[in-house]
Motif scaffolding. Structure first.
Motif, mmCIF file in Angstrom:
data_model
loop_
_atom_site.group_PDB
_atom_site.id
_atom_site.type_symbol
_atom_site.label_atom_id
_atom_site.label_comp_id
_atom_site.label_asym_id
_atom_site.label_seq_id
_atom_site.Cartn_x
_atom_site.Cartn_y
_atom_site.Cartn_z
ATOM 1 N N ALA A 148 0.903 -1.247 -0.180
ATOM 2 C CA ALA A 148 0.001 -0.012 0.050
ATOM 3 C C ALA A 148 1.138 1.123 0.106
ATOM 4 C CB ALA A 148 -0.812 -0.150 1.107
ATOM 5 N N MET A 149 0.546 2.191 -0.890
ATOM 6 C CA MET A 149 1.274 3.622 -0.847
ATOM 7 C C MET A 149 0.328 4.590 -0.590
ATOM 8 S SD MET A 149 4.467 3.000 -2.107
ATOM 9 C CE MET A 149 5.268 1.520 -2.936
ATOM 10 N N LEU A 150 1.180 5.647 -0.197
ATOM 11 C CA LEU A 150 0.537 6.965 0.270
ATOM 12 C C LEU A 150 -0.128 7.767 -1.329
ATOM 13 C CD1 LEU A 150 2.808 8.754 2.595
ATOM 14 C CD2 LEU A 150 0.717 7.661 3.284
ATOM 15 N N PRO A 151 -1.185 8.344 -1.003
ATOM 16 C CA PRO A 151 -1.738 9.008 -2.280
ATOM 17 C C PRO A 151 -0.581 9.972 -2.985
ATOM 18 C CG PRO A 151 -3.235 9.160 -0.328
ATOM 19 C CD PRO A 151 -2.212 8.580 0.138
ATOM 20 N N SER A 152 0.297 10.235 -2.092
ATOM 21 C CA SER A 152 1.336 11.215 -2.854
ATOM 22 C C SER A 152 2.281 10.607 -3.900
ATOM 23 C CB SER A 152 2.094 11.956 -1.858
ATOM 24 O OG SER A 152 2.626 11.022 -0.766
ATOM 25 N N VAL A 153 2.244 9.110 -3.699
ATOM 26 C CA VAL A 153 3.015 8.140 -4.703
ATOM 27 C C VAL A 153 2.108 7.906 -5.702
ATOM 28 C CG1 VAL A 153 4.378 6.285 -4.923
ATOM 29 C CG2 VAL A 153 4.422 7.548 -2.657
ATOM 30 N N ARG A 162 -3.903 14.497 -12.483
ATOM 31 C CA ARG A 162 -5.292 14.587 -11.706
ATOM 32 C C ARG A 162 -5.074 14.996 -10.515
ATOM 33 N NH1 ARG A 162 -5.795 9.524 -14.931
ATOM 34 N NH2 ARG A 162 -5.344 8.349 -13.079
ATOM 35 N N ARG A 163 -3.854 14.451 -9.803
ATOM 36 C CA ARG A 163 -3.657 14.806 -8.355
ATOM 37 C C ARG A 163 -3.589 16.230 -8.073
ATOM 38 N NH1 ARG A 163 -1.640 13.244 -3.091
ATOM 39 N NH2 ARG A 163 -1.238 15.074 -2.190
ATOM 40 N N ILE A 164 -2.677 17.023 -9.055
ATOM 41 C CA ILE A 164 -2.512 18.291 -8.959
ATOM 42 C C ILE A 164 -3.717 19.322 -9.416
ATOM 43 C CG2 ILE A 164 -1.445 20.288 -9.940
ATOM 44 C CD1 ILE A 164 1.083 18.294 -10.480
ATOM 45 N N CYS A 165 -4.577 18.735 -10.278
ATOM 46 C CA CYS A 165 -5.741 19.618 -10.558
ATOM 47 C C CYS A 165 -6.959 19.627 -9.790
ATOM 48 C CB CYS A 165 -6.174 19.195 -12.194
ATOM 49 S SG CYS A 165 -5.043 19.666 -13.339
ATOM 50 N N ALA A 166 -6.892 18.432 -8.844
ATOM 51 C CA ALA A 166 -8.113 18.174 -7.844
ATOM 52 C C ALA A 166 -8.038 19.052 -6.855
ATOM 53 C CB ALA A 166 -7.856 16.840 -7.132
ATOM 54 N N LEU A 167 -6.703 19.631 -6.514
ATOM 55 C CA LEU A 167 -6.584 20.857 -5.449
ATOM 56 C C LEU A 167 -7.191 22.210 -6.049
ATOM 57 C CD1 LEU A 167 -3.105 19.992 -4.181
ATOM 58 C CD2 LEU A 167 -5.420 19.166 -3.045
ATOM 59 N N ARG A 168 -8.240 22.879 -5.558
ATOM 60 C CA ARG A 168 -8.878 23.746 -6.156
ATOM 61 C C ARG A 168 -9.161 24.864 -5.156
ATOM 62 N NH1 ARG A 168 -7.743 24.309 -10.891
ATOM 63 N NH2 ARG A 168 -9.570 25.856 -11.172
ATOM 64 N N VAL A 169 -8.664 24.743 -3.931
ATOM 65 C CA VAL A 169 -8.834 25.856 -2.964
ATOM 66 C C VAL A 169 -7.675 26.822 -2.813
ATOM 67 C CG1 VAL A 169 -9.164 26.226 -0.214
ATOM 68 C CG2 VAL A 169 -10.182 24.308 -1.281
ATOM 69 N N PRO A 170 -7.961 28.139 -3.504
ATOM 70 C CA PRO A 170 -6.848 28.953 -3.307
ATOM 71 C C PRO A 170 -5.836 29.134 -2.291
ATOM 72 C CG PRO A 170 -8.759 29.826 -4.421
ATOM 73 C CD PRO A 170 -9.019 28.742 -3.590
ATOM 74 N N VAL A 171 -4.581 29.297 -2.203
ATOM 75 C CA VAL A 171 -3.627 29.499 -1.038
ATOM 76 C C VAL A 171 -2.867 30.811 -1.129
ATOM 77 C CG1 VAL A 171 -1.764 28.111 0.376
ATOM 78 C CG2 VAL A 171 -3.691 26.826 -0.749
ATOM 79 N N TYR A 172 -2.646 30.945 -2.437
ATOM 80 C CA TYR A 172 -1.871 32.116 -2.818
ATOM 81 C C TYR A 172 -2.502 33.277 -3.764
ATOM 82 C CZ TYR A 172 1.843 28.860 -1.231
ATOM 83 O OH TYR A 172 2.508 27.984 -0.369
ATOM 84 N N SER A 173 -2.102 34.433 -3.788
ATOM 85 C CA SER A 173 -2.420 35.148 -4.629
ATOM 86 C C SER A 173 -1.745 35.235 -6.003
ATOM 87 C CB SER A 173 -2.418 36.767 -4.171
ATOM 88 O OG SER A 173 -0.894 37.104 -3.974
ATOM 89 N N GLU A 174 -2.095 35.918 -7.170
ATOM 90 C CA GLU A 174 -1.287 35.760 -8.402
ATOM 91 C C GLU A 174 -0.084 36.546 -8.316
ATOM 92 O OE1 GLU A 174 -2.062 34.017 -11.037
ATOM 93 O OE2 GLU A 174 -4.056 33.381 -11.103
ATOM 94 N N GLU A 175 0.004 37.507 -7.187
ATOM 95 C CA GLU A 175 1.274 38.152 -6.983
ATOM 96 C C GLU A 175 2.515 37.414 -6.319
ATOM 97 O OE1 GLU A 175 -1.829 39.326 -6.157
ATOM 98 O OE2 GLU A 175 -2.151 40.799 -7.981
ATOM 99 N N GLN A 176 1.901 36.637 -5.587
ATOM 100 C CA GLN A 176 2.700 35.584 -4.860
ATOM 101 C C GLN A 176 3.061 34.617 -5.570
ATOM 102 O OE1 GLN A 176 -0.082 34.705 -1.507
ATOM 103 N NE2 GLN A 176 1.551 35.277 0.069
ATOM 104 N N VAL A 177 2.275 33.800 -6.697
ATOM 105 C CA VAL A 177 2.719 33.001 -7.635
ATOM 106 C C VAL A 177 3.788 33.393 -8.338
ATOM 107 C CG1 VAL A 177 2.304 31.490 -9.442
ATOM 108 C CG2 VAL A 177 0.411 31.657 -7.217
ATOM 109 N N ALA A 178 3.369 35.036 -9.044
ATOM 110 C CA ALA A 178 4.717 35.461 -9.869
ATOM 111 C C ALA A 178 5.797 35.669 -9.154
ATOM 112 C CB ALA A 178 3.955 36.919 -10.526
ATOM 113 N N ARG A 179 5.715 36.162 -7.988
ATOM 114 C CA ARG A 179 7.131 36.357 -7.115
ATOM 115 C C ARG A 179 7.599 35.132 -6.966
ATOM 116 N NH1 ARG A 179 8.716 36.019 -1.933
ATOM 117 N NH2 ARG A 179 6.547 35.346 -1.380
ATOM 118 N N PHE A 180 7.037 33.817 -6.790
ATOM 119 C CA PHE A 180 7.933 32.608 -6.721
ATOM 120 C C PHE A 180 8.403 32.189 -8.017
ATOM 121 C CE2 PHE A 180 4.223 31.181 -3.454
ATOM 122 C CZ PHE A 180 5.005 31.891 -2.380
#
Length: 283
Positions: A148-153, A162-180
């Motif tokens: 058995a493996m974790l969902p992150s594997v 699919r794993r990445i697109c499933a996360l839809r709750v905003p955490v950062y602003s567009e300005e923060q993403v641009a800075r990163f």
């Protein structure tokens, strides 16, 4: 010997060299990373996600190579690619996992632990908590889990998308993403031939240091010697200064065979691990 025979010998030699290159760990690992990069570009809308591939970050006096980073308002993902075949055994709590091919076992570093170093390096650079960065491992090739493996594997690029697109709750602003993104695309972090060569040299130097330290007593640094007590089936390494010093180390595991890992030509986990596709052949 005629010119035709010489020509045939040269062609045979070139064919052999080509075969070795096609099966090399560097090529296998790099091919897996390219496929993941292409799939991420296909699955993730560019207006929402920024994908950065093959990055070398400083970690103290060392460097670490990250296969893929995904930035978005919905979070940050650090992705470690493994291009492998066979069966994979392991869980999150183990320091090493096992790869089984045709009945033979090969030891590999736990890729989640390996990628955790990348996560910490990125956390330090971007000044964000480690808990806000998703530690993901994607297996390419025909490898399949037998525990058995974790969902992150994840197994294959589509599952990763699919794993990445499933996360839809905003955490950062567009300005923060641009800075990163601006921080990560700085010229000094680009993976160039020179930076990759320096990274590999540092890895080899560190491996030599680890190998040398394993042969030294943990108490007094004197050389270790193998000892086999009569009442034990398994020996150990003991200090050569015994009985003045009673330092010990376990013998290196012989049940598992360790082989070098292919990850785009770089051992991203800063330790060895087996890899992939065709063995001899990764981290």
């Amino acid at each position: 010997m005629s010119a035709n025979v010489y020509a045939l010998l040269i062609l045979a030699l070139l064919a052999a060299l080509l075969g070795v290159w096609l099966k090399s760990p560097t090529r296998i690992g790099a091919g897996g990373e390219r496929r993941v990069a292409r799939q991420l570009a296909k699955d993730l809308p560019p207006e929402e996600y920024r994908v950065i591939n093959d990055l070398i970050l400083p970690v103290g006096n060392r460097t670490t190579q990250i296969d893929h980073i995904v930035l978005s308002r919905f979070g940050i993902a650090v992705i470690e690619t493994k291009t492998m075949s066979g069966w994979i055994f392991g869980d999150a709590g183990q320091s090493h996992w096992t790869q089984v091919i045709h009945g033979r076992k090969y030891r590999m570093q736990n890729p989640l632990n390996q990628n955790a170093l990348h996560v910490r390096a990125l956390s330090s650079l971007l000044a964000v908590p480690v808990t806000e960065i998703d530690n993901l491992v994607v297996f390419m090739g025909s490898a399949r889990p037998k525990t058995a493996m974790l969902p992150s594997v994840l197994w294959g690029p589509p599952a990763l998308g699919r794993r990445i697109c499933a996360l839809r709750v905003p955490v950062y602003s567009e300005e923060q993403v641009a800075r990163f993104e601006a921080l990560l695309r700085a010229p000094n972090l680009a993976s160039t031939r020179s930076s990759r060569r320096m990274h590999v040299q540092r890895l080899r130097a560190r491996k030599r240091q680890l190998a040398e330290s394993a042969q030294q007593c943990p108490r007094c640094s004197a050389p270790m010697v193998e000892r086999r007590p009569r009442n034990r089936r398994v020996g150990f390494l003991g200090c050569s200064s015994f009985p003045q010093c009673r330092g010990t180390r376990p013998l290196p595991a012989k049940a598992m065979v360790r082989r070098p890992e292919s990850q785009g030509g770089l051992v991203g986990g800063e330790t060895g691990a087996p890899n992939p596709g065709t063995f001899p052949p990764n981290p």
